[in-house]
Design a protein around this motif. Structure first.
Motif, PDB file in Angstrom:
ATOM      1  N   GLY A  60       7.737  -8.637  -6.502  1.00  0.00           N
ATOM      2  CA  GLY A  60       7.470  -7.575  -7.455  1.00  0.00           C
ATOM      3  C   GLY A  60       5.997  -7.427  -7.777  1.00  0.00           C
ATOM      4  N   LEU A  61       5.238  -8.527  -7.683  1.00  0.00           N
ATOM      5  CA  LEU A  61       3.804  -8.493  -7.975  1.00  0.00           C
ATOM      6  C   LEU A  61       2.981  -7.928  -6.826  1.00  0.00           C
ATOM      7  CD1 LEU A  61       3.366 -11.970  -9.723  1.00  0.00           C
ATOM      8  CD2 LEU A  61       3.293  -9.720 -10.817  1.00  0.00           C
ATOM      9  N   ALA A  62       3.554  -7.925  -5.625  1.00  0.00           N
ATOM     10  CA  ALA A  62       2.848  -7.390  -4.465  1.00  0.00           C
ATOM     11  C   ALA A  62       2.925  -5.861  -4.451  1.00  0.00           C
ATOM     12  CB  ALA A  62       3.455  -7.954  -3.185  1.00  0.00           C
ATOM     13  N   ARG A  63       2.130  -5.263  -3.564  1.00  0.00           N
ATOM     14  CA  ARG A  63       2.237  -3.824  -3.387  1.00  0.00           C
ATOM     15  C   ARG A  63       3.469  -3.510  -2.539  1.00  0.00           C
ATOM     16  NH1 ARG A  63      -3.792  -2.888  -1.266  1.00  0.00           N
ATOM     17  NH2 ARG A  63      -3.345  -5.011  -0.503  1.00  0.00           N
ATOM     18  N   GLN A  64       3.960  -2.296  -2.672  1.00  0.00           N
ATOM     19  CA  GLN A  64       5.227  -1.918  -2.038  1.00  0.00           C
ATOM     20  C   GLN A  64       5.221  -2.179  -0.535  1.00  0.00           C
ATOM     21  OE1 GLN A  64       6.994   1.831  -3.306  1.00  0.00           O
ATOM     22  NE2 GLN A  64       7.637   2.279  -1.210  1.00  0.00           N
ATOM     23  N   LYS A  65       4.106  -1.945   0.125  1.00  0.00           N
ATOM     24  CA  LYS A  65       4.042  -2.077   1.581  1.00  0.00           C
ATOM     25  C   LYS A  65       4.104  -3.526   2.049  1.00  0.00           C
ATOM     26  CE  LYS A  65      -1.045  -1.996   1.641  1.00  0.00           C
ATOM     27  NZ  LYS A  65      -2.252  -1.289   2.150  1.00  0.00           N
ATOM     28  N   ASN A  66       4.022  -4.475   1.100  1.00  0.00           N
ATOM     29  CA  ASN A  66       4.061  -5.888   1.452  1.00  0.00           C
ATOM     30  C   ASN A  66       5.216  -6.647   0.789  1.00  0.00           C
ATOM     31  OD1 ASN A  66       1.611  -6.001   3.092  1.00  0.00           O
ATOM     32  ND2 ASN A  66       0.531  -5.604   1.169  1.00  0.00           N
ATOM     33  N   MET A  67       6.118  -5.917   0.138  1.00  0.00           N
ATOM     34  CA  MET A  67       7.228  -6.561  -0.568  1.00  0.00           C
ATOM     35  C   MET A  67       8.092  -7.390   0.394  1.00  0.00           C
ATOM     36  SD  MET A  67       9.272  -7.122  -3.131  1.00  0.00           S
ATOM     37  CE  MET A  67      10.969  -7.164  -3.727  1.00  0.00           C
ATOM     38  N   LEU A  68       8.518  -6.785   1.474  1.00  0.00           N
ATOM     39  CA  LEU A  68       9.388  -7.481   2.409  1.00  0.00           C
ATOM     40  C   LEU A  68       8.668  -8.667   3.039  1.00  0.00           C
ATOM     41  CD1 LEU A  68      11.864  -5.896   4.833  1.00  0.00           C
ATOM     42  CD2 LEU A  68      10.210  -7.528   5.743  1.00  0.00           C
ATOM     43  N   SER A  69       7.382  -8.534   3.270  1.00  0.00           N
ATOM     44  CA  SER A  69       6.598  -9.627   3.836  1.00  0.00           C
ATOM     45  C   SER A  69       6.626 -10.854   2.934  1.00  0.00           C
ATOM     46  CB  SER A  69       5.148  -9.176   4.048  1.00  0.00           C
ATOM     47  OG  SER A  69       4.313 -10.276   4.341  1.00  0.00           O
ATOM     48  N   VAL A  70       6.460 -10.648   1.644  1.00  0.00           N
ATOM     49  CA  VAL A  70       6.484 -11.761   0.695  1.00  0.00           C
ATOM     50  C   VAL A  70       7.866 -12.417   0.688  1.00  0.00           C
ATOM     51  CG1 VAL A  70       6.321 -12.382  -1.751  1.00  0.00           C
ATOM     52  CG2 VAL A  70       4.636 -10.834  -0.740  1.00  0.00           C
ATOM     53  N   GLY A 475       8.384  -5.041  11.280  1.00  0.00           N
ATOM     54  CA  GLY A 475       8.988  -3.810  11.784  1.00  0.00           C
ATOM     55  C   GLY A 475      10.063  -3.256  10.856  1.00  0.00           C
ATOM     56  N   GLU A 476       9.936  -3.569   9.577  1.00  0.00           N
ATOM     57  CA  GLU A 476      10.913  -3.136   8.592  1.00  0.00           C
ATOM     58  C   GLU A 476      10.185  -2.690   7.323  1.00  0.00           C
ATOM     59  OE1 GLU A 476      14.576  -6.182   8.930  1.00  0.00           O
ATOM     60  OE2 GLU A 476      12.629  -7.191   8.680  1.00  0.00           O
ATOM     61  N   ARG A 477      10.906  -1.983   6.488  1.00  0.00           N
ATOM     62  CA  ARG A 477      10.391  -1.614   5.173  1.00  0.00           C
ATOM     63  C   ARG A 477      11.280  -2.213   4.101  1.00  0.00           C
ATOM     64  NH1 ARG A 477       6.762   2.744   5.415  1.00  0.00           N
ATOM     65  NH2 ARG A 477       6.852   3.966   7.361  1.00  0.00           N
ATOM     66  N   ALA A 478      10.682  -2.594   2.981  1.00  0.00           N
ATOM     67  CA  ALA A 478      11.479  -3.090   1.864  1.00  0.00           C
ATOM     68  C   ALA A 478      12.340  -1.965   1.290  1.00  0.00           C
ATOM     69  CB  ALA A 478      10.578  -3.665   0.777  1.00  0.00           C
ATOM     70  N   TYR A 479      11.824  -0.743   1.354  1.00  0.00           N
ATOM     71  CA  TYR A 479      12.523   0.416   0.802  1.00  0.00           C
ATOM     72  C   TYR A 479      12.529   1.543   1.817  1.00  0.00           C
ATOM     73  CZ  TYR A 479      11.118  -2.191  -3.357  1.00  0.00           C
ATOM     74  OH  TYR A 479      10.892  -3.187  -4.283  1.00  0.00           O
ATOM     75  N   ASN A 480      13.661   2.179   1.997  1.00  0.00           N
ATOM     76  CA  ASN A 480      13.772   3.336   2.861  1.00  0.00           C
ATOM     77  C   ASN A 480      14.382   4.471   2.035  1.00  0.00           C
ATOM     78  OD1 ASN A 480      12.992   2.444   5.692  1.00  0.00           O
ATOM     79  ND2 ASN A 480      14.488   0.871   5.147  1.00  0.00           N
ATOM     80  N   MET A 481      13.502   5.279   1.485  1.00  0.00           N
ATOM     81  CA  MET A 481      13.954   6.331   0.555  1.00  0.00           C
ATOM     82  C   MET A 481      13.404   7.671   0.986  1.00  0.00           C
ATOM     83  SD  MET A 481      13.577   4.350  -3.110  1.00  0.00           S
ATOM     84  CE  MET A 481      11.871   3.889  -2.814  1.00  0.00           C
TER      85      MET A 481
END
Length: 481
Positions: A60-70, A475-481
């Protein structure tokens, strides 16, 4: 030889130990089903701290583009450490060998069966060894997972995949052995009883030599007399300084100091912090190794110190910045949990509240003033919360254990009583523990980062970092909206 520093024992445990010591030392230790049930629960609670607790808190503290990475970094860390712990980690951490590292007698969990037992802090009271293996496994898993918050958003997954097994093997296992390994109360009680029963000079000399051997069968920091109930040095200082070194060597995020990098979901951070607090009862109260008064004390202190630190950080921030932020309260919550970890079974509740009030302000100062002054990019404040909070807690433990301040005191298993409290001796021991952890982890981690950088490289390309590690690495996104 009088030994006065058993690891992580609370006052109620001492009473049980004294009662057991008044009976036959040679009696076969027994396993209590209630203790086993509590320790199984505690092990699951500590896993809950890490996944999903820590993962959501950091994500949650990371930016959206790195959420899944964390999330991937934390989840991978748990999985790889669990396997390594079973293969060799338990053996080199919790068997005798040297004061700095254990041996290989339990490689691949050799000899660890459903019937084998592990000592607690009461003479004659054991738990199933497999449960102890699992409980300590969760500590080994969460510690390197804490590190990833320092260099979040700019380390390649391949670099992390190599760094974590190296770090847990060469840094965590030795530190845990040095701080937490000892022969246990049963061995000390048996050796003490044999000495008392010796009738002639030769028998007394042999019995004394055996007692000396048992007392020397411990990690180096333990031998110095340092106390750490649940991991202020082993977990938090260890991970915190490794995180700072990593943040410095990996370098700043692109745009750091020039672009806003706000948390993308404080809602998830709140959920993660709440799960951390809940799971931390397994972390602290579980470290009593029994369902007894020591666990109750640790549980109480985990409530009050955490609440006090959350309020301390929030109100201090309110005074300085004009508004009380949720992030401040959550950060204070974690700082309180960190600081009370080494003191949980030693301090009285009022001492724990004072500790929480102090650490909230101290960690706020390091996460804002000191961090801004030096300009390092500790992305999720691993150093400012875990290392600094761990240092405050480790030193304070040496003070708050004093019975005159409501602490439990430290039990002397040989003399079978609470030892006399020595302020300077205890502070020196705590200082040695802190210093050893900082140097071992700080220097060792720097070497490992350099090795990883040479082998696979630490950072992604600038283009991949700007795109976000979710897509670049996974190769994935945390959110696909």
């Amino acid at each position: 030889m009088t030994y006065k520093n058993p690891y992580r024992a609370g006052l109620a445990t001492f009473a049980i130990a004294m009662l057991a010591a008044s009976t036959a030392f040679a009696a076969e230790p027994t396993v209590n089903k209630g203790d086993n049930a509590w320790m199984m629960t505690s092990s699951v609670l500590v896993l809950l701290m890490t996944i999903p607790g820590l993962a959501l808190f950091y994500g949650g503290l990371a930016r959206q583009k790195n959420m899944l990475s964390v999330l991937a970094h934390v989840f991978y860390t748990v999985c790889i450490v669990v396997v390594l712990w079973a293969l060799y980690g338990y053996s080199v951490t919790f068997t005798g060998g040297s004061p700095f590292i254990g041996g290989f007698s339990k490689l691949f969990l050799a000899g660890v069966t459903p019937d084998s037992k592990a000592a607690t802090f009461s003479v004659g009271a054991n738990i199933s060894e497999l449960i102890y293996v699992c409980f300590q496994m969760t500590f080994a898993a969460i510690t390197p997972a804490l590190i990833v918050g320092a260099f979040a958003e700019r380390m390649k997954f391949s670099a992390l995949a190599l760094f974590i097994p190296l770090w847990v093997t060469l840094i965590y296992f030795p530190i845990a052995h040095m701080v937490w390994y000892w022969a246990g109360p049963d061995a000390i009680a048996d050796a003490t009883a044999a000495l008392a029963a010796a009738t002639d000079g030769a028998a007394k000399a042999a019995a004394q030599a055996k007692l000396d051997e048992v007392m020397a069968d411990a990690g180096q920091v333990f031998l110095w007399g340092a106390i750490d109930f649940a991991g202020g040095t082993v977990v938090h200082i260890n991970a915190g300084i490794a995180g700072l070194v990593g943040a410095l060597l990996v370098g700043k995020r692109i745009g750091f100091g020039k672009e806003l990098m706000p948390p993308h979901s404080l809602t998830q951070t709140m959920i993660g912090a709440a799960l951390l607090w809940v799971g931390w009862f397994g972390f602290n109260a579980g470290s009593a190794l029994e369902a007894n008064g020591s666990a109750a004390l640790a549980m109480t202190n985990t409530f009050v110190a955490t609440a006090a630190a959350a309020l301390s950080w929030m109100f201090a921030e309110w005074i300085v910045k004009g508004k009380p932020s949720l992030l401040g309260a959550l950060s204070g919550c974690v700082a309180g949990l960190v600081a009370v970890t080494p003191a949980a079974g030693y301090a009285g509740p009022m001492g724990a509240i004072v500790l929480g009030l102090v650490v909230g302000v101290v960690c706020l100062f390091f996460c804002s003033v000191v961090k801004n002054a030096f300009g390092y990019d500790d992305a999720l404040d691993v150093f400012g919360v875990h290392c600094i909070g761990g240092i405050v807690g480790a030193i304070a433990t040496g003070i708050l254990v004093n019975p005159a301040l409501g602490g439990t005191g430290i039990f002397d298993y040989v003399a079978n009583k609470i030892a006399d409290y020595d302020f300077m001796a205890q502070l020196v021991a705590q200082g040695k523990a802190v210093g050893t952890t900082l140097v071992w982890s700080g220097v060792g981690s720097a070497i490992l980062y350099k090795i990883v950088d040479l082998v696979v490289g630490l950072r992604p390309t600038p283009e991949a970092e700007r795109e976000g590690l979710d897509l670049a690495d996974h190769g994935e996104r945390a959110y696909n909206m």
